[in-house]
Design an enzyme around this catalytic site. Structure first.
Site, mmCIF file in Angstrom:
data_model
loop_
_atom_site.group_PDB
_atom_site.id
_atom_site.type_symbol
_atom_site.label_atom_id
_atom_site.label_comp_id
_atom_site.label_asym_id
_atom_site.label_seq_id
_atom_site.Cartn_x
_atom_site.Cartn_y
_atom_site.Cartn_z
ATOM 1 N N GLY A 176 42.440 -46.350 1.487
ATOM 2 C CA GLY A 176 41.655 -45.749 1.165
ATOM 3 C C GLY A 176 40.741 -45.125 2.402
ATOM 4 N N GLN A 177 41.424 -45.073 3.472
ATOM 5 C CA GLN A 177 40.631 -44.594 4.829
ATOM 6 C C GLN A 177 40.865 -43.266 4.472
ATOM 7 O OE1 GLN A 177 42.811 -45.749 8.298
ATOM 8 N NE2 GLN A 177 41.217 -44.861 9.701
ATOM 9 N N THR A 178 39.640 -42.397 4.739
ATOM 10 C CA THR A 178 39.509 -41.018 4.490
ATOM 11 C C THR A 178 39.481 -40.572 6.048
ATOM 12 O OG1 THR A 178 37.212 -41.293 4.495
ATOM 13 C CG2 THR A 178 38.608 -41.184 2.508
ATOM 14 N N VAL A 179 38.694 -41.021 7.220
ATOM 15 C CA VAL A 179 38.603 -40.535 8.417
ATOM 16 C C VAL A 179 39.579 -41.184 9.249
ATOM 17 C CG1 VAL A 179 36.904 -40.570 10.650
ATOM 18 C CG2 VAL A 179 36.357 -40.275 7.982
ATOM 19 N N HIS A 235 37.349 -47.721 11.805
ATOM 20 C CA HIS A 235 36.043 -47.958 11.652
ATOM 21 C C HIS A 235 35.862 -49.234 10.862
ATOM 22 C CE1 HIS A 235 37.121 -45.049 8.873
ATOM 23 N NE2 HIS A 235 36.304 -45.502 7.911
ATOM 24 N N HIS A 291 33.398 -51.077 8.180
ATOM 25 C CA HIS A 291 32.217 -50.686 7.368
ATOM 26 C C HIS A 291 31.631 -52.078 7.444
ATOM 27 C CE1 HIS A 291 33.426 -47.126 5.314
ATOM 28 N NE2 HIS A 291 34.527 -47.555 5.674
HETATM 29 P P1 AMP Z 1 36.814 -44.575 5.089
HETATM 30 O O1 AMP Z 1 36.715 -44.084 3.614
HETATM 31 O O2 AMP Z 1 37.060 -46.121 4.987
HETATM 32 O O3 AMP Z 1 37.540 -43.767 5.914
HETATM 33 O O4 AMP Z 1 35.257 -44.205 5.434
HETATM 34 C C1 AMP Z 1 34.840 -43.065 6.180
HETATM 35 C C2 AMP Z 1 33.372 -43.259 6.109
HETATM 36 O O5 AMP Z 1 32.915 -42.324 7.134
HETATM 37 C C3 AMP Z 1 32.581 -42.777 4.903
HETATM 38 O O6 AMP Z 1 31.819 -44.006 4.322
HETATM 39 C C4 AMP Z 1 31.797 -41.510 5.364
HETATM 40 O O7 AMP Z 1 30.451 -41.427 4.613
HETATM 41 C C5 AMP Z 1 31.680 -41.874 6.807
HETATM 42 N N1 AMP Z 1 31.458 -40.539 7.549
HETATM 43 C C6 AMP Z 1 32.293 -39.654 7.601
HETATM 44 N N2 AMP Z 1 32.158 -38.641 8.579
HETATM 45 C C7 AMP Z 1 30.744 -39.125 9.241
HETATM 46 C C8 AMP Z 1 29.976 -38.572 10.306
HETATM 47 N N3 AMP Z 1 30.089 -37.510 10.676
HETATM 48 N N4 AMP Z 1 28.823 -39.299 10.161
HETATM 49 C C9 AMP Z 1 28.627 -40.542 9.676
HETATM 50 N N5 AMP Z 1 29.457 -41.052 8.837
HETATM 51 C C10 AMP Z 1 30.447 -40.228 8.307
#
Ligand code: AMP
Ligand code: ZN
Length: 129
Positions: A95-98, A102, A104
């Site tokens: 489920g990682q999108t960025v 990181h 949470h």
């Molecule tokens: P994941 O799906 O585990 O990769 O989580 C990525 C998280 O990064 C999500 O909860 C987003 O809301 C958060 N996110 C993405 N871009 C930013 C940003 N520029 N500043 C703060 N949070 C972000």
């Protein structure tokens, strides 16, 4: 990651006085999630662009855990949650999108969901026999 894709967390890391940074140390920083799933939802992020927790160095692990302790103190003071979910979506299949690792830190509040027995079990909708 494609060269045209800018990493949002590297953009923050490259600006040490970035307004999103709540606290930082040598190898990691803490921000509030831009799309929080609970009040105070925060992210702990290594300054180096790496995709997985399993690629962090010992120094990065130390700095990440130091910020986790600090985050709890700050969030307890500001939001008084009942407790926390702490988790990593370590890779797209999880489920990682960025694509910049990181953690949470999700403050949880009494009765903030109707079925409170889910926790991590809600991450995957099916169970293994
Ligand atoms: P994941 O799906 O585990 O990769 O989580 C990525 C998280 O990064 C999500 O909860 C987003 O809301 C958060 N996110 C993405 N871009 C930013 C940003 N520029 N500043 C703060 N949070 C972000
Ligand atoms: Zn990055």
């Amino acid at each position: 990651m494609n060269q045209d894709d800018r990493c949002p967390f590297c953009e923050i890391a490259q600006e040490p006085a970035h307004q999103r940074i709540v606290s930082q140390n040598n190898y990691a920083f803490l921000i509030r999630d831009g799309n929080p799933i609970s009040a105070g939802h925060s992210l702990i992020i290594p300054k180096r662009h790496i995709g997985s927790f399993f690629k962090t160095s010992e120094g990065e692990k130390h700095c990440i855990l130091e910020l986790l302790e600090q985050a709890k103190i700050q969030l307890d003071r500001e939001f008084q949650p009942a407790t926390y979910n702490i988790g990593i979506n370590d890779g797209p299949a999880a489920g990682q999108t960025v694509p910049h690792m990181h953690i949470h830190v999700v403050p949880r509040y009494e009765d903030d969901e109707q079925e409170s027995k889910g926790g991590m079990r809600c991450v995957v909708p099916t169970t293994v026999d």
